[in-house]
Scaffold this active site. Sequence first.
Site, mmCIF file in Angstrom:
data_model
loop_
_atom_site.group_PDB
_atom_site.id
_atom_site.type_symbol
_atom_site.label_atom_id
_atom_site.label_comp_id
_atom_site.label_asym_id
_atom_site.label_seq_id
_atom_site.Cartn_x
_atom_site.Cartn_y
_atom_site.Cartn_z
ATOM 1 N N PHE A 102 0.821 -1.210 0.000
ATOM 2 C CA PHE A 102 0.000 0.000 0.000
ATOM 3 C C PHE A 102 0.859 1.266 0.000
ATOM 4 C CE2 PHE A 102 -4.371 -1.062 2.118
ATOM 5 C CZ PHE A 102 -4.916 -1.229 0.864
ATOM 6 N N GLU A 103 0.381 2.278 -0.748
ATOM 7 C CA GLU A 103 0.941 3.638 -0.686
ATOM 8 C C GLU A 103 2.461 3.673 -0.903
ATOM 9 O OE1 GLU A 103 -0.519 5.904 2.639
ATOM 10 O OE2 GLU A 103 -2.451 4.895 2.582
ATOM 11 N N GLY A 104 2.910 2.819 -1.808
ATOM 12 C CA GLY A 104 4.340 2.746 -2.098
ATOM 13 C C GLY A 104 4.935 1.487 -1.515
#
Length: 620
Positions: free
Chosen positions: A433-435
């Site tokens: 998630f998110e990178g």
Amino acid sequence: MKTELTPPPAALIDMSKMSAGQKAALEMAEAARDERNNAGLAAGLFFGTPDFDKLLPFPEQSVEDHDQGDAFLSRLKKVLDEHADPDEIDRTGEIPETLLDELAHLGAFGIKIPTKYGGLGLSQTNYSRSAMLLGGECGNLAALLSAHQSIGAPQPLILFGTEEQKSKYLPLCASGIISAFALTENNVGSDPARMSTVATPDGEDHFLLNGEKLWCTNSLKAGIIVVMARTPTPEKPHATSAFIVETSWPGVEIVHRCHFMGLRALYNGVVHFHNVRVPRANILGGEGRGLKVALTTLNTGRITLPAACTGLAKRCVEISSRWAAERVQWGQPVGKHAAIADKLARMAADSFAMEAMVRYVSALVDRDKHADVRLEAAIAKLWGSERAWAIVDDTMQIRGGRGYETADSLRERGERPDPVERLFRDCRINTIFEGSSEIMRLFIAREVLDPHLKIGAEVVNSTLPLKQRAMAALRAGRTYATWYPRMWLPGGAGHAAHHLHPQLRRDMNAIARESHKLARTLFHAMVLNGPALERRQILLGRIVDIGAELFVWSTTLAYAGSLMKGTAANSSETEKLLRKVRYFGKLTRTRLGSHYKALKETLEPEARQVSRDLMPAAAD
């Protein structure tokens, strides 16, 4: 906030040997970088100049802010206890509407939204505390509220929205109208130059939006989506813009709900846009500045994920500790056996460090909502998500078969339904998630190389005139002639260490020395590899991991020091905390040793060759 984009200095990175695709991707990424110089604690640790005055004394919540947070957390816990059944949510893949209504009534959809727009106006620290609570209770609810507030419409609106945009949309978000953020596409992960969703002008006041977005969290429930789309011009063919899109508009369609191993009630889907007419007034941050909006939003939004991971980790420590005390094997509780004791100690120390880090980065945002926390937030996300995964994995091992068994099955057999199996599944996505962890390491590496690039990149840039490169070499030589010798001096934490308990100062001084060693290591890697360093991703990743360990160790010492102020000098609580923090220091030293050893004994060339054997078509 209006942030003007400035193109990166052309001399920073030599792109002469890159393909057109590589060049376009890099130019976009460089143009969207925060143009401010990294001046925080994390950047200083990598450069050998840590400013511990930015950390000590540890920033503490005011009494008023803490009380506001306590009051909200108490109400949130009551709603969760009375209306949320995390195991049922996991089983059915649905969050009951009655629970969503209760959360909306509570104000949980507008925790950070200012009161003038109908939100609660709570601090980042209290928002992170809420994420910790949710992370330990229900990953699906944590994801829903985080995707709405951290990367959905509220965060970019607060940072980049006009007053008209804020007045129109923030009250809706605060009232419970769920929002989402649409960036990822089928062929676009971390390479925005490949984005295919396009918005073309339609008259003077509108754009027509066409394309498809993948894995858009909250999209099935969202009333508002922030959509990233290309808005090409002859001068900037890869320019992107961020649009506020209402899902009720014609042409917006959810074509598929995605289902996953964990977070089974994640309202994540594929969103199709066909000739969606979007007002020009709904562009966030200005036309052509979309990637800047996206990256800045993610920078601050990343704090929420390690906060939720902290809550999950603390829940795991609670489950494991209780089981280790209750479960008797070979005449004594399993927690007294060395193998289990080792796991418990690491879990407890790491979860405490995670909370320290989250609280510090949250406090930086509370000081200044536009603070540059890109490095600190990225490290928190990287380290926190990876340690949380290790902790839940150890919890599974400690609980054994009961960890692998579902909570429903345990309940039916009359045993305590500890949801380790659910926590395990829900936790796995956090390193993606998110990178992803791999992208986070590259992102951090680019940021920590920035001061060195500004000093010496022109020297090795073959596209520049020889005279310019020679002048750059003279300037770099003068800078490094004074900087490099200082990196061999012992150093220390300075006056700032006096804010710590006397038994913690030695470790803070050790961090200062380790910072010098890290700076030398990075410099040596640059000298030995030159422009090829950017391809040495494993080496850079190890260097990033060393710096991350130092940052986490620093915040852990500082947070522990602040907690000790409220306890008697010789109290049992102080002694317990000291034992845990000193143990964490020894644990960190062991990890640092492993990273440095791996730098010397890298298998990177062999791994590259074996991988090429597996992908003959890609080897060319």
